[in-house]
Design an enzyme around this catalytic site. Structure first.
Site, PDB file in Angstrom:
ATOM      1  N   LYS A 296      -6.553 -41.326  19.399  1.00 26.21           N
ATOM      2  CA  LYS A 296      -5.842 -41.515  20.672  1.00 26.21           C
ATOM      3  C   LYS A 296      -4.550 -42.282  20.395  1.00 26.21           C
ATOM      4  O   LYS A 296      -4.585 -43.320  19.718  1.00 26.21           O
ATOM      5  CB  LYS A 296      -6.723 -42.295  21.653  1.00 26.21           C
ATOM      6  CG  LYS A 296      -8.016 -41.575  22.046  1.00 26.21           C
ATOM      7  CD  LYS A 296      -7.767 -40.457  23.032  1.00 26.21           C
ATOM      8  CE  LYS A 296      -9.067 -39.862  23.558  1.00 26.21           C
ATOM      9  NZ  LYS A 296      -8.846 -38.761  24.508  1.00 26.21           N
TER      10      LYS A 296
ATOM     11  N   LYS B 180     -12.330 -27.071  28.131  1.00 22.57           N
ATOM     12  CA  LYS B 180     -13.516 -27.834  28.540  1.00 22.57           C
ATOM     13  C   LYS B 180     -14.081 -27.123  29.764  1.00 22.57           C
ATOM     14  O   LYS B 180     -13.394 -27.060  30.794  1.00 22.57           O
ATOM     15  CB  LYS B 180     -13.137 -29.264  28.923  1.00 22.57           C
ATOM     16  CG  LYS B 180     -12.627 -30.105  27.764  1.00 22.57           C
ATOM     17  CD  LYS B 180     -12.202 -31.486  28.237  1.00 22.57           C
ATOM     18  CE  LYS B 180     -11.692 -32.310  27.070  1.00 22.57           C
ATOM     19  NZ  LYS B 180     -11.075 -33.579  27.513  1.00 22.57           N
TER      20      LYS B 180
END
Ligand SMILES: [Mg+2]
Length: 368
Positions: free
Chosen positions: A163, A262
């Site tokens: 991240k 997703k």
């Protein structure tokens, strides 16, 4: 499909270690397990993957419960279906609320596969018997990030996602590359940048990243097309793609070279497969992202990632990545960097009843 009853279970578990992004830190996870039962007593399971607060999308556990309870379940009760894809069409009469829709739609897919004595993977057209597994490194410091990478490497993971945000991007990636020059590495920005940061983002081309995920804002499909033309690193879109139409527009505009699919974010398996098929025909690479989810959602992701276009390792990690004990049995394991696609009927996993009892907050039953 002769649905007889639906149960919603709200559960909560602490994560083994906090999950840090620039949008916030996740230390415990609420989730919704959707159980559908047909008149022959066969069960299907889905999972609502909204978080407790709307940091990732606008949905929350509470809004999902409301939409399931007051809208989607009554809609399904009033309109009996023969195939899960009809649920997808039926739910299109409700705007957005994709994670609530996906939780129920995916439970119907599991039930449908079990009724047909087939694995979920094969009923949706899956061809892989095992899928390459990647992992997300979400640490609060470079020391912790390097420690996590070392552990995940020893566990066999094949792709590492870090991240990033403008306060640490270059320094963190440079440090990781200093230790691991050849690590299959990518970065996820969760919309931490704007086009004003274009030089910052171009500098990240130094690190030979597999891709940079969602650098700009959710609605920035046009801005991503400008950015992608300037970057050598492929752009991957995540939060921007909530439907097939979003994927089509992003690809036509050249906003990305990769899409993270997703199922929870795009309202279920039917829409996810539609996006996959479109990308596959056009040579756009896809992979399956994670939502810090429980085993039910992960099992659906495994089935989805068995489709031929999922050529990149996704975020499908082992049950023990986040949980001391998952809610499914057997737990999901990564073996030499791969997760085996189950060949048993449906999802190929059962609910761990004891663990479910331990982590249950509330449950709600609906009779058809
Ligand atoms: Mg992401």
């Amino acid at each position: 499909m002769n649905i007889d009853a639906i149960q919603l279970y709200v559960i909560k578990m602490p994560l083994k270690s906090p999950f840090h992004t620039h949008l916030g830190t996740v230390t415990e996870r609420e989730g919704i397990i959707v159980e559908v039962r047909d008149s022959d007593g066969i069960f299907g399971y889905g999972e609502g993957v909204a978080f407790s607060t709307p940091w990732y999308t606008e949905e929350t556990v509470k809004t999902s419960l409301h939409i399931l309870t007051d809208i989607l379940i009554p809609l399904l009760k009033a309109n009996p279906i023969e195939h899960p894809k009809e649920a997808s069409a039926l739910f299109q009469t409700v705007r957005r609320n994709n994670m609530a829709k996906a939780g129920l739609e995916m439970a119907l897919w599991d039930l449908y596969a079990k009724r047909n004595l087939t694995s979920l993977a094969s009923i949706i057209g899956g061809t892989r018997v095992k899928i390459a597994s990647g992992v997300v490194v979400a640490a609060d410091s470079i020391v912790h990030a390097l420690r996590q990478i070392e552990t995940f490497l020893s566990e066999g993971y094949q792709r590492f996602k870090i991240k990033i945000n403008p306060s640490q991007d270059y320094s963190v990636l440079a440090e990781i590359r200093r230790h691991y020059p050849d690590l299959p590495l990518m970065a996820d920005a969760n919309s931490a940048y704007t086009l004003k940061d274009i030089d910052r983002l171009k500098a990240l081309d130094d690190f030979n990243l597999l891709m940079i995920e969602q650098p700009l804002d959710v609605d920035d499909i046009v801005e991503h097309s400008i950015l992608q033309k300037e970057l050598a690193t492929p752009v991957c879109l995540d939060e921007s793609i909530v439907s097939f139409e979003d994927a089509r527009k992003a690809i036509e505009l050249g906003s990305c070279k990769v899409i993270n699919i997703k199922p929870g974010r795009v309202a279920g398996l039917f829409e996810a497969k539609k996006i996959h098929d479109y990308c596959y025909e056009r040579g756009i690479q896809v992979w399956c992202g994670g939502m810090i989810e429980y085993g039910v959602s992960k099992a659906h992701n495994i089935a989805l990632a068995s489709l031929p276009g999922f050529t990149l390792p996704g975020d499908i990690s082992a049950s023990n990545r986040f949980w001391d004990e998952d809610i499914i049995t057997p737990e999901i394991t990564v073996d030499n960097g791969y997760v085996t696609v189950p060949s048993q009927d449906g999802l190929g996993f059962s609910l761990n009843e004891k663990r479910m009892k331990d982590v249950l907050l509330t449950k709600k039953a609906f009779r058809f």
